[in-house]
Design a protein around this motif. Structure first.
Motif, PDB file in Angstrom:
ATOM      1  N   PHE A  67       0.841  -1.204   0.000  1.00 21.33           N
ATOM      2  CA  PHE A  67       0.000   0.000   0.000  1.00 21.33           C
ATOM      3  C   PHE A  67       0.872   1.248   0.000  1.00 21.33           C
ATOM      4  O   PHE A  67       0.632   2.181  -0.758  1.00 21.33           O
ATOM      5  N   ARG A  68       1.887   1.265   0.850  1.00 21.24           N
ATOM      6  CA  ARG A  68       2.739   2.459   0.979  1.00 21.24           C
ATOM      7  C   ARG A  68       3.415   2.807  -0.339  1.00 21.24           C
ATOM      8  O   ARG A  68       3.546   3.971  -0.693  1.00 21.24           O
ATOM      9  N   GLU A  69       3.831   1.794  -1.063  1.00 19.18           N
ATOM     10  CA  GLU A  69       4.537   2.032  -2.322  1.00 19.18           C
ATOM     11  C   GLU A  69       3.600   2.163  -3.518  1.00 19.18           C
ATOM     12  O   GLU A  69       4.054   2.355  -4.641  1.00 19.18           O
ATOM     13  N   GLY A  70       2.300   2.025  -3.292  1.00 17.53           N
ATOM     14  CA  GLY A  70       1.338   2.177  -4.379  1.00 17.53           C
ATOM     15  C   GLY A  70       1.353   1.016  -5.352  1.00 17.53           C
ATOM     16  O   GLY A  70       1.038   1.192  -6.528  1.00 17.53           O
ATOM     17  N   THR A  71       1.700  -0.171  -4.880  1.00 20.31           N
ATOM     18  CA  THR A  71       1.787  -1.327  -5.774  1.00 20.31           C
ATOM     19  C   THR A  71       0.606  -2.275  -5.645  1.00 20.31           C
ATOM     20  O   THR A  71       0.626  -3.360  -6.222  1.00 20.31           O
ATOM     21  N   MET A  72      -0.426  -1.883  -4.914  1.00 22.40           N
ATOM     22  CA  MET A  72      -1.641  -2.675  -4.862  1.00 22.40           C
ATOM     23  C   MET A  72      -2.390  -2.462  -6.171  1.00 22.40           C
ATOM     24  O   MET A  72      -2.241  -1.434  -6.831  1.00 22.40           O
ATOM     25  N   ILE A  73      -3.204  -3.427  -6.534  1.00 16.08           N
ATOM     26  CA  ILE A  73      -3.984  -3.291  -7.770  1.00 16.08           C
ATOM     27  C   ILE A  73      -4.878  -2.066  -7.642  1.00 16.08           C
ATOM     28  O   ILE A  73      -5.598  -1.902  -6.660  1.00 16.08           O
ATOM     29  N   ALA A  74      -4.820  -1.195  -8.625  1.00 15.35           N
ATOM     30  CA  ALA A  74      -5.606   0.035  -8.575  1.00 15.35           C
ATOM     31  C   ALA A  74      -6.077   0.404  -9.976  1.00 15.35           C
ATOM     32  O   ALA A  74      -5.509  -0.039 -10.966  1.00 15.35           O
ATOM     33  N   LEU A  75      -7.081   1.208 -10.008  1.00 16.72           N
ATOM     34  CA  LEU A  75      -7.549   1.757 -11.275  1.00 16.72           C
ATOM     35  C   LEU A  75      -7.032   3.178 -11.402  1.00 16.72           C
ATOM     36  O   LEU A  75      -7.782   4.136 -11.530  1.00 16.72           O
ATOM     37  N   GLU A  76      -5.705   3.290 -11.356  1.00 13.77           N
ATOM     38  CA  GLU A  76      -5.054   4.587 -11.350  1.00 13.77           C
ATOM     39  C   GLU A  76      -5.376   5.393 -12.606  1.00 13.77           C
ATOM     40  O   GLU A  76      -5.486   6.612 -12.550  1.00 13.77           O
ATOM     41  N   PHE A  77      -5.567   4.712 -13.731  1.00 14.65           N
ATOM     42  CA  PHE A  77      -5.850   5.449 -14.958  1.00 14.65           C
ATOM     43  C   PHE A  77      -7.180   6.190 -14.854  1.00 14.65           C
ATOM     44  O   PHE A  77      -7.330   7.266 -15.425  1.00 14.65           O
ATOM     45  N   ILE A  78      -8.147   5.657 -14.114  1.00 16.94           N
ATOM     46  CA  ILE A  78      -9.416   6.364 -13.920  1.00 16.94           C
ATOM     47  C   ILE A  78      -9.183   7.597 -13.050  1.00 16.94           C
ATOM     48  O   ILE A  78      -9.650   8.686 -13.353  1.00 16.94           O
ATOM     49  N   GLN A  79      -8.430   7.397 -11.962  1.00 19.04           N
ATOM     50  CA  GLN A  79      -8.177   8.510 -11.044  1.00 19.04           C
ATOM     51  C   GLN A  79      -7.397   9.627 -11.721  1.00 19.04           C
ATOM     52  O   GLN A  79      -7.647  10.799 -11.474  1.00 19.04           O
ATOM     53  N   THR A  80      -6.446   9.271 -12.567  1.00 20.70           N
ATOM     54  CA  THR A  80      -5.607  10.290 -13.182  1.00 20.70           C
ATOM     55  C   THR A  80      -6.266  10.950 -14.397  1.00 20.70           C
ATOM     56  O   THR A  80      -5.849  12.026 -14.794  1.00 20.70           O
ATOM     57  N   THR A  81      -7.270  10.313 -14.991  1.00 21.43           N
ATOM     58  CA  THR A  81      -7.948  10.940 -16.127  1.00 21.43           C
ATOM     59  C   THR A  81      -9.055  11.885 -15.671  1.00 21.43           C
ATOM     60  O   THR A  81      -9.458  12.760 -16.430  1.00 21.43           O
ATOM     61  N   LEU A  82      -9.504  11.711 -14.440  1.00 20.53           N
ATOM     62  CA  LEU A  82     -10.507  12.632 -13.900  1.00 20.53           C
ATOM     63  C   LEU A  82      -9.837  13.952 -13.530  1.00 20.53           C
ATOM     64  O   LEU A  82      -8.618  13.999 -13.360  1.00 20.53           O
ATOM     65  N   PRO A  83     -10.627  15.006 -13.371  1.00 15.70           N
ATOM     66  CA  PRO A  83     -10.044  16.239 -12.834  1.00 15.70           C
ATOM     67  C   PRO A  83      -9.368  15.924 -11.491  1.00 15.70           C
ATOM     68  O   PRO A  83      -9.816  15.059 -10.745  1.00 15.70           O
ATOM     69  N   ARG A  84      -8.299  16.640 -11.207  1.00 26.21           N
ATOM     70  CA  ARG A  84      -7.455  16.325 -10.055  1.00 26.21           C
ATOM     71  C   ARG A  84      -8.241  16.181  -8.751  1.00 26.21           C
ATOM     72  O   ARG A  84      -8.053  15.223  -8.020  1.00 26.21           O
ATOM     73  N   LYS A  85      -9.124  17.120  -8.435  1.00 22.94           N
ATOM     74  CA  LYS A  85      -9.871  17.049  -7.179  1.00 22.94           C
ATOM     75  C   LYS A  85     -10.795  15.835  -7.144  1.00 22.94           C
ATOM     76  O   LYS A  85     -10.919  15.173  -6.110  1.00 22.94           O
ATOM     77  N   LEU A  86     -11.436  15.541  -8.252  1.00 27.80           N
ATOM     78  CA  LEU A  86     -12.328  14.392  -8.312  1.00 27.80           C
ATOM     79  C   LEU A  86     -11.525  13.082  -8.201  1.00 27.80           C
ATOM     80  O   LEU A  86     -11.919  12.153  -7.499  1.00 27.80           O
ATOM     81  N   GLY A  87     -10.381  13.036  -8.886  1.00 27.64           N
ATOM     82  CA  GLY A  87      -9.509  11.863  -8.798  1.00 27.64           C
ATOM     83  C   GLY A  87      -8.990  11.656  -7.384  1.00 27.64           C
ATOM     84  O   GLY A  87      -8.949  10.530  -6.879  1.00 27.64           O
ATOM     85  N   LEU A  88      -8.602  12.734  -6.741  1.00 25.64           N
ATOM     86  CA  LEU A  88      -8.142  12.666  -5.356  1.00 25.64           C
ATOM     87  C   LEU A  88      -9.276  12.210  -4.441  1.00 25.64           C
ATOM     88  O   LEU A  88      -9.071  11.386  -3.555  1.00 25.64           O
ATOM     89  N   GLY A  89     -10.454  12.725  -4.679  1.00 25.45           N
ATOM     90  CA  GLY A  89     -11.622  12.306  -3.898  1.00 25.45           C
ATOM     91  C   GLY A  89     -11.901  10.828  -4.050  1.00 25.45           C
ATOM     92  O   GLY A  89     -12.198  10.129  -3.075  1.00 25.45           O
ATOM     93  N   LEU A  90     -11.789  10.325  -5.269  1.00 24.99           N
ATOM     94  CA  LEU A  90     -11.986   8.897  -5.525  1.00 24.99           C
ATOM     95  C   LEU A  90     -10.913   8.070  -4.809  1.00 24.99           C
ATOM     96  O   LEU A  90     -11.205   7.043  -4.202  1.00 24.99           O
ATOM     97  N   TYR A  91      -9.682   8.550  -4.864  1.00 21.72           N
ATOM     98  CA  TYR A  91      -8.581   7.867  -4.173  1.00 21.72           C
ATOM     99  C   TYR A  91      -8.832   7.824  -2.666  1.00 21.72           C
ATOM    100  O   TYR A  91      -8.694   6.771  -2.024  1.00 21.72           O
ATOM    101  N   LEU A  92      -9.211   8.965  -2.082  1.00 21.54           N
ATOM    102  CA  LEU A  92      -9.459   9.028  -0.640  1.00 21.54           C
ATOM    103  C   LEU A  92     -10.654   8.163  -0.246  1.00 21.54           C
ATOM    104  O   LEU A  92     -10.635   7.502   0.801  1.00 21.54           O
ATOM    105  N   LEU A  93     -11.686   8.128  -1.087  1.00 18.73           N
ATOM    106  CA  LEU A  93     -12.832   7.263  -0.822  1.00 18.73           C
ATOM    107  C   LEU A  93     -12.395   5.790  -0.815  1.00 18.73           C
ATOM    108  O   LEU A  93     -12.784   5.030   0.079  1.00 18.73           O
ATOM    109  N   ALA A  94     -11.566   5.412  -1.784  1.00 21.73           N
ATOM    110  CA  ALA A  94     -11.058   4.041  -1.828  1.00 21.73           C
ATOM    111  C   ALA A  94     -10.238   3.719  -0.584  1.00 21.73           C
ATOM    112  O   ALA A  94     -10.336   2.619  -0.018  1.00 21.73           O
TER     113      ALA A  94
END
Length: 173
Positions: A67-94
């Protein structure tokens, strides 16, 4: 917050080294088990149980550094294609949902560890609670790492800049 991130880095480093140690134990005992079974025709009665237990501990302790290194399976491409605040919100929700999951796993793992304390591992005559303890202990390490991820994200260290490699555990706080 900086002090918590230092503690988190230290705790995650401990989890990583413990996970590596348990993995090495599992590998060594698996080789021992195969050798005694197939080379000598006399399988060990205890090594398979310890191998399996060491693997369980290795997995639960290894999740925190992942988790610390960000190597867990993630849908990072969704988070990074969204506007920054929305992507960050999605990340924090996860991450919040992850905290809830591991909080429940901690609680249930603790209850299960207490419930099986009187049972023993086959061929070892030690409490199986030592194996089940991987759930609550691993969950604590994981929750600390996830909180660290959330703090770093809230500070603006999310997502990693393009081409930036993950840092070694403990180097970045």
């Amino acid at each position: 917050m900086t002090q918590f991130l230092r503690i988190e880095a230290y705790m995650t480093r401990i989890a990583l080294w413990a996970a590596i140690a348990f993995l090495l134990i599992a590998v060594a005992l698996a080789i021992f088990q195969v050798t005694t079974r197939f080379a000598f025709g006399r399988p060990s009665t205890w090594s398979e149980v310890i191998t399996r237990s060491a693997m369980i501990w290795s997995v639960f302790l290894g999740v925190a550094p992942a988790f610390r290194e960000g190597t867990m399976i993630a849908l990072e491409f969704i988070q990074t294609t969204l506007p920054r605040k929305l992507g960050l919100g999605l990340y924090l929700l996860a991450m919040i949902l992850t905290l809830v999951f591991f909080g429940i796993l901690f609680w249930q793992g603790l209850l299960m560890t207490e419930r099986v304390a009187s049972q023993t591992l086959a061929a070892l005559q030690i409490s199986i609670a030592w194996v089940y303890a991987a759930l609550p202990i691993g969950s604590v390490f994981i929750m600390i790492a996830v909180l660290g991820c959330m703090i770093r994200a809230a500070r603006g260290d999310w997502p990693r800049p393009e081409g930036d490699e993950p840092t070694r555990i403990g180097v970045q706080s």
